[in-house]
Design a protein around this motif. Structure first.
Motif, PDB file in Angstrom:
ATOM      1  N   MET A  27      55.583  36.798  42.703  1.00 52.67           N
ATOM      2  CA  MET A  27      54.134  36.565  43.608  1.00 52.67           C
ATOM      3  C   MET A  27      53.722  37.955  44.020  1.00 52.67           C
ATOM      4  SD  MET A  27      53.836  35.808  47.908  1.00 52.67           S
ATOM      5  CE  MET A  27      54.615  37.221  48.246  1.00 52.67           C
ATOM      6  N   LEU A  28      54.676  38.913  44.027  1.00 55.78           N
ATOM      7  CA  LEU A  28      54.108  40.258  44.375  1.00 55.78           C
ATOM      8  C   LEU A  28      53.570  40.891  43.057  1.00 55.78           C
ATOM      9  CD1 LEU A  28      56.706  41.679  46.764  1.00 55.78           C
ATOM     10  CD2 LEU A  28      54.275  40.824  47.200  1.00 55.78           C
ATOM     11  N   THR A  29      53.973  40.517  41.822  1.00 57.32           N
ATOM     12  CA  THR A  29      53.443  41.323  40.453  1.00 57.32           C
ATOM     13  C   THR A  29      51.999  40.473  40.435  1.00 57.32           C
ATOM     14  OG1 THR A  29      54.644  39.285  39.320  1.00 57.32           O
ATOM     15  CG2 THR A  29      55.749  41.683  39.546  1.00 57.32           C
ATOM     16  N   HIS A  30      51.913  39.280  41.005  1.00 53.56           N
ATOM     17  CA  HIS A  30      50.550  38.978  40.702  1.00 53.56           C
ATOM     18  C   HIS A  30      49.409  38.899  41.806  1.00 53.56           C
ATOM     19  CE1 HIS A  30      52.812  36.452  38.054  1.00 53.56           C
ATOM     20  NE2 HIS A  30      51.929  36.510  37.322  1.00 53.56           N
ATOM     21  N   GLU A  31      49.935  39.940  42.631  1.00 53.68           N
ATOM     22  CA  GLU A  31      49.029  40.432  43.801  1.00 53.68           C
ATOM     23  C   GLU A  31      48.089  41.442  43.160  1.00 53.68           C
ATOM     24  OE1 GLU A  31      47.444  40.090  47.619  1.00 53.68           O
ATOM     25  OE2 GLU A  31      49.066  38.774  46.693  1.00 53.68           O
ATOM     26  N   ALA A  90      56.133  49.553  47.935  1.00 50.79           N
ATOM     27  CA  ALA A  90      54.977  49.287  46.904  1.00 50.79           C
ATOM     28  C   ALA A  90      53.998  50.324  47.012  1.00 50.79           C
ATOM     29  CB  ALA A  90      54.321  47.907  47.245  1.00 50.79           C
ATOM     30  N   ASN A  91      53.362  50.616  45.899  1.00 50.11           N
ATOM     31  CA  ASN A  91      51.973  51.150  45.767  1.00 50.11           C
ATOM     32  C   ASN A  91      50.951  50.391  45.709  1.00 50.11           C
ATOM     33  OD1 ASN A  91      53.198  53.802  45.493  1.00 50.11           O
ATOM     34  ND2 ASN A  91      53.872  53.627  43.454  1.00 50.11           N
ATOM     35  N   THR A  92      49.770  50.871  46.068  1.00 50.38           N
ATOM     36  CA  THR A  92      48.467  50.103  45.974  1.00 50.38           C
ATOM     37  C   THR A  92      47.694  51.072  45.490  1.00 50.38           C
ATOM     38  OG1 THR A  92      47.813  51.071  48.204  1.00 50.38           O
ATOM     39  CG2 THR A  92      48.864  48.970  48.238  1.00 50.38           C
ATOM     40  N   ASP A  93      46.431  50.659  45.085  1.00 46.89           N
ATOM     41  CA  ASP A  93      45.306  51.388  44.367  1.00 46.89           C
ATOM     42  C   ASP A  93      44.221  51.448  45.322  1.00 46.89           C
ATOM     43  OD1 ASP A  93      43.944  49.187  44.023  1.00 46.89           O
ATOM     44  OD2 ASP A  93      44.500  48.896  41.922  1.00 46.89           O
ATOM     45  N   ALA A  94      43.091  51.959  44.908  1.00 46.51           N
ATOM     46  CA  ALA A  94      41.919  52.280  45.674  1.00 46.51           C
ATOM     47  C   ALA A  94      41.217  51.228  46.017  1.00 46.51           C
ATOM     48  CB  ALA A  94      41.031  53.427  45.037  1.00 46.51           C
ATOM     49  N   ALA A  95      41.434  50.001  45.221  1.00 43.24           N
ATOM     50  CA  ALA A  95      40.685  48.787  45.579  1.00 43.24           C
ATOM     51  C   ALA A  95      41.360  47.908  46.654  1.00 43.24           C
ATOM     52  CB  ALA A  95      40.413  48.049  44.301  1.00 43.24           C
ATOM     53  N   PHE A  96      42.730  48.156  46.911  1.00 44.69           N
ATOM     54  CA  PHE A  96      43.622  47.508  47.849  1.00 44.69           C
ATOM     55  C   PHE A  96      42.822  47.555  49.277  1.00 44.69           C
ATOM     56  CE2 PHE A  96      47.068  46.943  50.921  1.00 44.69           C
ATOM     57  CZ  PHE A  96      47.485  45.687  50.467  1.00 44.69           C
ATOM     58  N   SER A  97      42.728  46.321  49.922  1.00 40.03           N
ATOM     59  CA  SER A  97      42.243  46.239  51.258  1.00 40.03           C
ATOM     60  C   SER A  97      43.197  46.205  52.126  1.00 40.03           C
ATOM     61  CB  SER A  97      40.961  45.201  51.440  1.00 40.03           C
ATOM     62  OG  SER A  97      40.479  45.172  52.741  1.00 40.03           O
ATOM     63  N   PHE A  98      43.968  47.259  52.985  1.00 39.35           N
ATOM     64  CA  PHE A  98      45.224  46.937  53.492  1.00 39.35           C
ATOM     65  C   PHE A  98      44.775  45.966  54.877  1.00 39.35           C
ATOM     66  CE2 PHE A  98      47.539  48.595  57.435  1.00 39.35           C
ATOM     67  CZ  PHE A  98      48.612  48.362  56.983  1.00 39.35           C
TER      68      PHE A  98
END
Length: 176
Positions: A38-42, A61-69
């Motif tokens: 599930m997390l790898t497809h997020e 986990a790391n997030t990129d700039a497009a991730f909306s927390f």
């Protein structure tokens, strides 16, 4: 007599291997593998580490700039909790604050905590907005029935915080 002792020890070893082996296979097959899938497809979410413990699921986990927390994290947290069953879930997002974001958070936290303690939730965005404008920081805030989610951005730097709404969980919780 010796053959009985050897047979007893051998059956004990086989039983323990089957019990513990079955438990670890269950954890891997029924928990770790589905959560990992599930997390790898997020989108905009990169899994760094996943640990399944008897009473806890721990995710880093790391997030990129497009991730909306504030948009994605509450839903993601609920989905992982549903999969984890009775286990507690800890999701640690690696944020990348700079000194300005840390200083802004230190100034905001008093107004946020006051709003949480007094259940005056409408004062929280005002408190964050005042500091964010003075330091030229983008922010987003959301709330569900258990937590307040605060996301701060300044250029490539981010800071994420999750704060409990209820007094039994009170205190500022650092999510990074």
């Amino acid at each position: 007599m010796k053959t009985r002792v050897i047979a007893a020890i051998l059956s004990l070893v086989v039983t323990l291997v089957l019990l513990f082996g079955g438990y670890f296979v269950y954890q891997w097959w029924a928990l770790k593998k589905p959560i990992e899938a599930m997390l790898t497809h997020e989108p905009h979410f990169q899994l760094v580490e996943l640990r399944i413990e008897p009473d806890r699921v721990w995710i880093k986990a790391n997030t990129d700039a497009a991730f909306s927390f504030t948009d994605q994290f509450p839903d993601l947290n609920k989905r992982v909790k549903n999969m984890a069953g009775e286990r507690a879930v800890t999701i640690q997002l690696v944020d990348k604050p700079d000194p300005v974001l840390n200083r802004a958070w230190n100034q905001m936290v008093f107004g946020i905590e006051e709003g949480l303690v007094n259940t005056r939730y409408s004062q929280i965005p005002k408190s964050v907005d005042t500091v964010a404008k003075s330091m030229q920081i983008r922010y987003d805030i959301t709330m569900d029935d258990q937590f307040l989610y605060v996301e701060l951005h300044r250029g490539p730097h981010t800071l994420y915080r999750v704060l409990p709404l209820h007094k039994s969980n009170s205190g500022v919780k650092d999510n990074g």
